[in-house]
Scaffold this motif. Structure first.
Motif, PDB file in Angstrom:
ATOM      1  N   TRP A 326      12.094   9.458  23.725  1.00  0.00           N
ATOM      2  CA  TRP A 326      11.943   8.035  24.032  1.00  0.00           C
ATOM      3  C   TRP A 326      13.145   7.496  24.810  1.00  0.00           C
ATOM      4  CZ3 TRP A 326       8.063   4.858  24.276  1.00  0.00           C
ATOM      5  CH2 TRP A 326       8.283   3.487  24.310  1.00  0.00           C
ATOM      6  N   ASN A 327      14.329   7.838  24.366  1.00  0.00           N
ATOM      7  CA  ASN A 327      15.536   7.355  25.043  1.00  0.00           C
ATOM      8  C   ASN A 327      15.713   7.990  26.415  1.00  0.00           C
ATOM      9  OD1 ASN A 327      16.309   5.638  22.915  1.00  0.00           O
ATOM     10  ND2 ASN A 327      17.264   7.346  21.815  1.00  0.00           N
ATOM     11  N   ASP A 328      15.202   9.188  26.583  1.00  0.00           N
ATOM     12  CA  ASP A 328      15.263   9.866  27.879  1.00  0.00           C
ATOM     13  C   ASP A 328      14.346   9.201  28.896  1.00  0.00           C
ATOM     14  OD1 ASP A 328      15.671  11.709  29.919  1.00  0.00           O
ATOM     15  OD2 ASP A 328      14.541  13.321  28.966  1.00  0.00           O
ATOM     16  N   LEU A 329      13.251   8.600  28.418  1.00  0.00           N
ATOM     17  CA  LEU A 329      12.266   8.019  29.340  1.00  0.00           C
ATOM     18  C   LEU A 329      12.810   6.824  30.107  1.00  0.00           C
ATOM     19  CD1 LEU A 329       8.925   8.129  27.323  1.00  0.00           C
ATOM     20  CD2 LEU A 329       9.665   9.633  29.172  1.00  0.00           C
ATOM     21  N   SER A 330      13.693   6.073  29.478  1.00  0.00           N
ATOM     22  CA  SER A 330      14.350   4.953  30.140  1.00  0.00           C
ATOM     23  C   SER A 330      13.324   4.021  30.789  1.00  0.00           C
ATOM     24  CB  SER A 330      15.357   5.475  31.169  1.00  0.00           C
ATOM     25  OG  SER A 330      16.176   4.458  31.666  1.00  0.00           O
ATOM     26  N   ALA A 331      13.283   3.989  32.114  1.00  0.00           N
ATOM     27  CA  ALA A 331      12.426   3.050  32.845  1.00  0.00           C
ATOM     28  C   ALA A 331      10.937   3.323  32.669  1.00  0.00           C
ATOM     29  CB  ALA A 331      12.779   3.081  34.330  1.00  0.00           C
ATOM     30  N   TYR A 332      10.576   4.431  32.041  1.00  0.00           N
ATOM     31  CA  TYR A 332       9.164   4.791  31.875  1.00  0.00           C
ATOM     32  C   TYR A 332       8.624   4.383  30.508  1.00  0.00           C
ATOM     33  CZ  TYR A 332       9.643   7.599  36.121  1.00  0.00           C
ATOM     34  OH  TYR A 332       9.854   8.018  37.417  1.00  0.00           O
ATOM     35  N   GLN A 333       9.438   3.769  29.672  1.00  0.00           N
ATOM     36  CA  GLN A 333       9.012   3.475  28.308  1.00  0.00           C
ATOM     37  C   GLN A 333       7.783   2.575  28.241  1.00  0.00           C
ATOM     38  OE1 GLN A 333      12.453   1.976  26.264  1.00  0.00           O
ATOM     39  NE2 GLN A 333      13.404   3.991  26.042  1.00  0.00           N
ATOM     40  N   ASP A 334       7.662   1.635  29.152  1.00  0.00           N
ATOM     41  CA  ASP A 334       6.514   0.735  29.129  1.00  0.00           C
ATOM     42  C   ASP A 334       5.201   1.465  29.380  1.00  0.00           C
ATOM     43  OD1 ASP A 334       7.989  -1.493  28.537  1.00  0.00           O
ATOM     44  OD2 ASP A 334       8.123  -2.202  30.606  1.00  0.00           O
ATOM     45  N   ASP A 335       5.276   2.660  29.926  1.00  0.00           N
ATOM     46  CA  ASP A 335       4.067   3.390  30.314  1.00  0.00           C
ATOM     47  C   ASP A 335       3.658   4.470  29.318  1.00  0.00           C
ATOM     48  OD1 ASP A 335       3.840   2.062  32.894  1.00  0.00           O
ATOM     49  OD2 ASP A 335       5.625   3.208  33.462  1.00  0.00           O
ATOM     50  N   VAL A 336       4.399   4.640  28.244  1.00  0.00           N
ATOM     51  CA  VAL A 336       4.180   5.780  27.359  1.00  0.00           C
ATOM     52  C   VAL A 336       3.971   5.329  25.914  1.00  0.00           C
ATOM     53  CG1 VAL A 336       5.161   7.938  26.464  1.00  0.00           C
ATOM     54  CG2 VAL A 336       5.561   7.277  28.855  1.00  0.00           C
ATOM     55  N   THR A 337       2.995   5.946  25.259  1.00  0.00           N
ATOM     56  CA  THR A 337       2.805   5.800  23.818  1.00  0.00           C
ATOM     57  C   THR A 337       2.753   7.189  23.205  1.00  0.00           C
ATOM     58  OG1 THR A 337       1.606   3.695  23.983  1.00  0.00           O
ATOM     59  CG2 THR A 337       1.249   4.994  21.990  1.00  0.00           C
ATOM     60  N   VAL A 338       3.453   7.359  22.076  1.00  0.00           N
ATOM     61  CA  VAL A 338       3.486   8.642  21.371  1.00  0.00           C
ATOM     62  C   VAL A 338       2.791   8.469  20.025  1.00  0.00           C
ATOM     63  CG1 VAL A 338       4.940  10.522  20.537  1.00  0.00           C
ATOM     64  CG2 VAL A 338       5.727   9.098  22.448  1.00  0.00           C
ATOM     65  N   MET A 339       1.906   9.414  19.692  1.00  0.00           N
ATOM     66  CA  MET A 339       1.188   9.353  18.421  1.00  0.00           C
ATOM     67  C   MET A 339       1.216  10.717  17.736  1.00  0.00           C
ATOM     68  SD  MET A 339      -2.758   8.215  17.615  1.00  0.00           S
ATOM     69  CE  MET A 339      -3.503   9.592  18.517  1.00  0.00           C
TER      70      MET A 339
END
Length: 434
Positions: A326-339
């Motif tokens: 999650w922290n690596d995603l940085s600017a991509y966080q708004d586009d990703v959900t983890v389940m």
């Protein structure tokens, strides 16, 4: 003249899926130097297309072996659970005699090894569902995993997996072979089906396998050259440009020397490595929309431990790996959900070997900026014997399809639940923000 490789290629994908995916299907296990020369030359001869751009991505993690949800997220005020687990019960009280649970809401406590999750829960970006499971009461690992991954808990004959069907409901044809990627050594049951999916064991090796369901048309070639010769005037030449473009993206990327953002350090576990590679694919913008990986070793019949031991190591790795990702995603966080998901939970009572046996309901975790987080969703009655399923297990009060469908609907805009989960007519529980 092409060099001869004494390696067989197995393609397992329907013609429809092959045409839609762009046509590349490789299983490069044990290849010296990665992609064979003829294919590297073909890729090099292509013009690299522009990136596919940011896409909404759903990342699923299967915890194989059945996670003890009552230890991961403990109803620590339940006196029945305390009595049922004299050697395994953990308290949220600060006693100084060992690590205590992380008090989430005065009733539920997060395992101390999952402290990496606490900030996300407080920030309302991590949601938890308790009492989640399958309506089928099997306690067989194989059957329960199969039912959960097919999304049809009372039908063993379903050929496709629910994530493969989700790919087919995205609203567009797959424009890249990396639309759906599993970072696993074998294709997961969730990905079986006619829609194109890819299993990659390691980006550095280009060990790529694309396949549909086991009953799909297949073709074995004696060499890469044989495969290319058979298809060069047809499928590959007609539909392979997107595949070659995507492979070229991987070939040009220095995946071995990838440096995560924000000085993130991933755990050196299998899960940490898989999530690190998924992060790379997201940032490379190869068009991925569904990702899958797995975490093993959750079958804790023996010496489960409390704040130390097998379970503590497993949940520590899960939470630390997810938070590194999650922290690596940085600017991509708004586009990703983890389940996360697991086939079933463990018994309420501890057994005679310091562990727990196969049970029914467990819990799962959903991480993302669109998650209705900071809450433990679901219903759980006091764990008195009369409230237990079969007199021994945490009852399933939330059908896994209620959660999976809601997450897929919100994240991927997949709304045809009759196709996604045939025979399911249940209600969603509000785990995602409207």
């Amino acid at each position: 003249m092409f060099k001869y490789y004494k390696i067989k290629i197995l393609i397992m994908v329907s013609r429809r899926g092959f045409l839609r995916s762009g046509g590349l299907a490789l299983m490069g296990v044990g290849l010296m130097g990665g992609i064979p020369g003829f294919l590297a030359e073909a890729v090099a001869g292509e013009q690299l297309i522009n990136p596919y751009g940011k896409r909404k991505v759903l990342v699923c993690i299967f915890q194989r072996g059945a996670m003890d949800g009552l230890m991961a997220v403990t109803p620590f005020t339940d006196e029945y659970l305390k009595a049922a687990r004299p050697n395994l019960f953990m308290s949220a009280a600060k006693t100084g005699t060992g690590a205590s649970l992380i008090d989430l809401d005065g009733h539920y406590g997060l395992h101390p090894s999952m402290q990496a999750f606490e900030p996300m829960f407080r920030e309302k970006r991590l949601g938890i569902v308790h009492g989640i499971g399958s309506p089928n009461n099997t306690r067989s690992h194989f059957d329960a995993q199969d039912y959960m991954e097919s999304g049809t808990p009372f039908n063993k004959g379903t050929a496709s997996g629910w994530l493969n069907r989700a790919v087919g409901l995205l609203g567009h044809d797959a424009i890249t072979p990396f639309t759906a990627v599993s970072l696993t050594s074998a294709m997961p049951r969730s990905f079986y089906g006619d829609n194109p999916t890819v299993s990659i064991s390691n980006l550095q090796d280009f060990a790529i396998q694309m396949r549909g369901n086991p009953g799909a048309a297949n073709m074995a070639a004696k060499s890469f050259e044989d495969l290319y010769d058979k298809t060069s005037t047809g499928l590959l030449h007609d539909t392979g440009k997107e595949s070659f473009d995507a492979v070229k993206m991987l070939q040009k990327a220095d995946v071995k020397n990838y440096k995560p953002a924000n000085n993130v350090v991933y755990p050196t576990s299998a899960l940490g490595n898989s999530l690190k590679q998924i992060a790379q694919l997201i940032k490379m913008e190869v068009g991925m929309e569904v990702a899958f990986t797995e975490s093993n070793g959750w079958d804790t019949h023996y010496s489960q431990g409390t704040d130390n031991g097998i379970f503590a190591r497993n949940v520590g790795d899960l939470s630390s790996s997810m938070m590194a990702f999650w922290n690596d995603l940085s600017a991509y966080q708004d586009d990703v959900t983890v389940m996360t998901m697991t086939e079933f939970g463990r018994t309420v009572h501890q057994n005679g070997t310091g562990g727990t046996d196969h049970g029914r309901a467990s819990c799962n975790f959903i991480l993302g900026n669109n998650v209705n987080g900071g809450l433990v969703h679901g219903k759980m009655q006091p764990l008195a014997n009369e409230n237990l399923e079969d007199g021994r297990d945490l009852a399933v009060t939330t059908d896994f399809r209620s959660v999976f469908s809601e997450v897929a609907d919100r994240q991927l805009k997949v709304t045809n639940n009759r196709v996604l989960f045939p025979d399911w007519k249940g209600e969603k529980i509000g785990v995602m923000r409207a």
